[in-house]
Design a protein around this motif. Sequence first.
Motif, mmCIF file in Angstrom:
data_model
loop_
_atom_site.group_PDB
_atom_site.id
_atom_site.type_symbol
_atom_site.label_atom_id
_atom_site.label_comp_id
_atom_site.label_asym_id
_atom_site.label_seq_id
_atom_site.Cartn_x
_atom_site.Cartn_y
_atom_site.Cartn_z
ATOM 1 N N PRO A 161 0.824 -1.211 0.000
ATOM 2 C CA PRO A 161 0.000 0.000 0.000
ATOM 3 C C PRO A 161 0.860 1.263 0.000
ATOM 4 O O PRO A 161 1.941 1.294 0.596
ATOM 5 C CB PRO A 161 -0.823 -0.121 1.284
ATOM 6 C CG PRO A 161 -0.045 -1.027 2.157
ATOM 7 C CD PRO A 161 0.687 -1.966 1.260
ATOM 8 N N ASN A 182 -0.169 4.238 1.236
ATOM 9 C CA ASN A 182 -0.442 5.072 2.413
ATOM 10 C C ASN A 182 -0.948 4.214 3.580
ATOM 11 O O ASN A 182 -2.050 4.399 4.071
ATOM 12 C CB ASN A 182 -1.470 6.154 2.075
ATOM 13 C CG ASN A 182 -2.745 5.550 1.499
ATOM 14 O OD1 ASN A 182 -2.708 4.581 0.734
ATOM 15 N ND2 ASN A 182 -3.884 6.112 1.852
ATOM 16 N N SER A 223 -1.293 2.393 7.445
ATOM 17 C CA SER A 223 -1.368 2.889 8.815
ATOM 18 C C SER A 223 -0.674 1.865 9.709
ATOM 19 O O SER A 223 -1.274 0.886 10.133
ATOM 20 C CB SER A 223 -2.830 3.065 9.246
ATOM 21 O OG SER A 223 -2.914 3.503 10.580
ATOM 22 N N LYS A 254 -2.953 3.081 -3.508
ATOM 23 C CA LYS A 254 -3.550 3.659 -2.310
ATOM 24 C C LYS A 254 -4.490 2.667 -1.630
ATOM 25 O O LYS A 254 -5.128 1.846 -2.280
ATOM 26 C CB LYS A 254 -4.299 4.950 -2.658
ATOM 27 C CG LYS A 254 -3.386 6.120 -3.017
ATOM 28 C CD LYS A 254 -4.182 7.401 -3.167
ATOM 29 C CE LYS A 254 -3.265 8.574 -3.498
ATOM 30 N NZ LYS A 254 -2.294 8.829 -2.400
ATOM 31 N N ILE A 255 -4.551 2.753 -0.311
ATOM 32 C CA ILE A 255 -5.445 1.938 0.485
ATOM 33 C C ILE A 255 -6.297 2.850 1.357
ATOM 34 O O ILE A 255 -5.819 3.897 1.827
ATOM 35 C CB ILE A 255 -4.653 0.936 1.364
ATOM 36 C CG1 ILE A 255 -5.600 0.017 2.142
ATOM 37 C CG2 ILE A 255 -3.726 1.674 2.321
ATOM 38 C CD1 ILE A 255 -4.871 -1.085 2.921
ATOM 39 N N TRP A 256 -7.567 2.475 1.553
ATOM 40 C CA TRP A 256 -8.400 3.160 2.539
ATOM 41 C C TRP A 256 -8.690 2.173 3.660
ATOM 42 O O TRP A 256 -9.098 1.045 3.434
ATOM 43 C CB TRP A 256 -9.728 3.631 1.953
ATOM 44 C CG TRP A 256 -10.537 4.381 2.992
ATOM 45 C CD1 TRP A 256 -10.422 5.697 3.325
ATOM 46 C CD2 TRP A 256 -11.544 3.829 3.858
ATOM 47 N NE1 TRP A 256 -11.297 6.009 4.351
ATOM 48 C CE2 TRP A 256 -11.994 4.883 4.700
ATOM 49 C CE3 TRP A 256 -12.099 2.567 4.024
ATOM 50 C CZ2 TRP A 256 -12.980 4.702 5.669
ATOM 51 C CZ3 TRP A 256 -13.082 2.380 5.005
ATOM 52 C CH2 TRP A 256 -13.518 3.447 5.803
ATOM 53 N N GLU A 257 -8.405 2.600 4.887
ATOM 54 C CA GLU A 257 -8.685 1.757 6.045
ATOM 55 C C GLU A 257 -9.255 2.621 7.156
ATOM 56 O O GLU A 257 -8.878 3.790 7.303
ATOM 57 C CB GLU A 257 -7.440 1.007 6.502
ATOM 58 C CG GLU A 257 -6.186 1.855 6.617
ATOM 59 C CD GLU A 257 -4.944 1.010 6.875
ATOM 60 O OE1 GLU A 257 -5.039 0.064 7.663
ATOM 61 O OE2 GLU A 257 -3.893 1.294 6.285
ATOM 62 N N PRO A 258 -10.162 2.068 7.955
ATOM 63 C CA PRO A 258 -10.935 2.886 8.895
ATOM 64 C C PRO A 258 -10.286 3.114 10.246
ATOM 65 O O PRO A 258 -10.950 3.563 11.173
ATOM 66 C CB PRO A 258 -12.214 2.056 9.057
ATOM 67 C CG PRO A 258 -11.760 0.650 8.911
ATOM 68 C CD PRO A 258 -10.659 0.690 7.886
ATOM 69 N N GLN A 316 -8.150 5.354 11.356
ATOM 70 C CA GLN A 316 -8.143 6.741 11.820
ATOM 71 C C GLN A 316 -9.489 7.118 12.409
ATOM 72 O O GLN A 316 -9.575 7.816 13.409
ATOM 73 C CB GLN A 316 -7.773 7.677 10.673
ATOM 74 C CG GLN A 316 -6.315 7.599 10.271
ATOM 75 C CD GLN A 316 -5.973 8.583 9.174
ATOM 76 O OE1 GLN A 316 -6.842 9.074 8.473
ATOM 77 N NE2 GLN A 316 -4.690 8.878 9.039
ATOM 78 N N ARG A 352 -8.385 -4.054 6.624
ATOM 79 C CA ARG A 352 -7.715 -3.773 5.338
ATOM 80 C C ARG A 352 -8.493 -4.370 4.166
ATOM 81 O O ARG A 352 -8.004 -4.387 3.036
ATOM 82 C CB ARG A 352 -6.285 -4.325 5.351
ATOM 83 C CG ARG A 352 -5.277 -3.424 6.058
ATOM 84 C CD ARG A 352 -5.326 -3.538 7.552
ATOM 85 N NE ARG A 352 -4.386 -2.642 8.236
ATOM 86 C CZ ARG A 352 -3.771 -2.958 9.360
ATOM 87 N NH1 ARG A 352 -3.986 -4.125 9.946
ATOM 88 N NH2 ARG A 352 -2.964 -2.087 9.942
ATOM 89 N N PHE A 377 -10.829 -3.285 2.503
ATOM 90 C CA PHE A 377 -11.197 -2.333 1.442
ATOM 91 C C PHE A 377 -10.111 -2.212 0.374
ATOM 92 O O PHE A 377 -10.321 -1.582 -0.657
ATOM 93 C CB PHE A 377 -11.494 -0.956 2.061
ATOM 94 C CG PHE A 377 -12.602 -0.992 3.062
ATOM 95 C CD1 PHE A 377 -13.921 -1.022 2.658
ATOM 96 C CD2 PHE A 377 -12.321 -1.037 4.423
ATOM 97 C CE1 PHE A 377 -14.957 -1.074 3.580
ATOM 98 C CE2 PHE A 377 -13.334 -1.095 5.352
ATOM 99 C CZ PHE A 377 -14.662 -1.115 4.932
ATOM 100 N N TRP A 378 -8.972 -2.829 0.611
ATOM 101 C CA TRP A 378 -7.893 -2.833 -0.388
ATOM 102 C C TRP A 378 -8.015 -4.015 -1.344
ATOM 103 O O TRP A 378 -7.328 -4.061 -2.365
ATOM 104 C CB TRP A 378 -6.546 -2.888 0.338
ATOM 105 C CG TRP A 378 -5.356 -2.463 -0.482
ATOM 106 C CD1 TRP A 378 -5.277 -1.411 -1.339
ATOM 107 C CD2 TRP A 378 -4.060 -3.083 -0.485
ATOM 108 N NE1 TRP A 378 -4.015 -1.312 -1.877
ATOM 109 C CE2 TRP A 378 -3.248 -2.328 -1.373
ATOM 110 C CE3 TRP A 378 -3.504 -4.167 0.173
ATOM 111 C CZ2 TRP A 378 -1.907 -2.650 -1.619
ATOM 112 C CZ3 TRP A 378 -2.180 -4.482 -0.054
ATOM 113 C CH2 TRP A 378 -1.395 -3.736 -0.951
#
Length: 445
Positions: free
Chosen positions: A43, A45, A47, A69-73, A75, A118, A120-121
Amino acid sequence: MEQKKILIISYYWPPAGGPGVQRWLKFVKYLPEFGWEPTVFIPENPSYPIVDETLQKDVPVNLKMIKTKIWEPYQLAEKFGKDNKKFKAGQFDVGENQSWKAKLSIFVRGNFFIPDARVFWVKPSVEFLEKYLKANHYDALITTGPPHSLHLIGLGLKKKLPNLKWIADFRDPWTEISYYKHLKLTKFADKKHRNLEAEVFKNADITLATSYTDAENFRKKGANAFCITNGFDVELENGRMEEWENKNSTTLPLYNSTTKFTLSYVGVLEQLRDPGNLWWTLYEIMCENKEFSNDFELKFVGKVDNKIQQSLFHIGINQNIKYLGYLPHEQALQEMQNSSVLLMTNFPQDSSKGIIPGKIFEYLATGKTILSFGPKDADVEKILSETKAGKHFGYDEKESLKNFIVETYQNWKSGNLNKNAENIEQFSRKNLTQKLVDLMNKQLF
């Protein structure tokens, strides 16, 4: 001979810290020596719960890397409280220690993010890599988890590209991992976890485990599973491994730089692996032996759960403790070397017999005495017995533990503590990479 090409899908990669990043970082280092050219897909970006910039230097300068890019919840989840950061590393408060925010976060994590946050990746990675693999030939694909979402990327690609040779590497088990039962899963969520795990086992050409017990358990679930443990690198001790190899010896040269009888724990210590019996045993020995009390030091390199710190304070040995916090990997290795005995703890349940903490191999390379806790007949006990590197205890053992500590202290006092470990060369990263390559060549082609 033309090199084969392998694509490795990993979430943890430098500057990520901790043991999870080490396995494939080291495989990547040695694969070209055995005819395999690695590419890493990670990824852009992530976390990470722990960052260690010093590991960047271990990444080969010519390594091909692909990032998306990856979106992870996480944060968003961390707004519930700083304790939610523990979830990234699979750490949980248990029982009475759980706040309502922690309970809610655990429930959401286990039931809504399956298999993990993860997930969502997965879909965008499958779409991207399907096109990439059609345009670029690779002889094999590796997915390494946790996070086990990455195995779903491999599963998706295998379904779209049936001729793809896929290896699913489990650094930890999925539904058999110790904290799985603490995820507060509904029956629906538990079934979904298990069904996805079964699909991965069924479709992967090879399933890798890091312990002998895990490999056997995976085979019982239908996987074509093999064990390749973690290990230590030949550069671990600033030339000591090269010195050892050049002398064609079966043991490592030892250096003892301790002025205190130092028992060190290196890594994260959470409540589920708290060796409470050890703390009381140490307190008892300190009360009985003033000389031991003056010589003894308990050192923690890494994060120690607040509840454990409070317990140590109340027991009354806090004056003999050093909390050094998280240190870069090289400094952590030096602290291992500056110790008399190295402490390792595992989960007490029998279901944890197959967990081999990665630190045991770096512990082995130091030649220091290892004190281990966990279920009896564990894989760790097998390794310590085979290498004669230390002693493994159950969490409820008292007298034998006390005798071991006293005897070890007396050996330290007389200058006869360290006895060189034997047969550890099998756990060098280079030898393990050779084992991986031999397995791939035999099973895939």
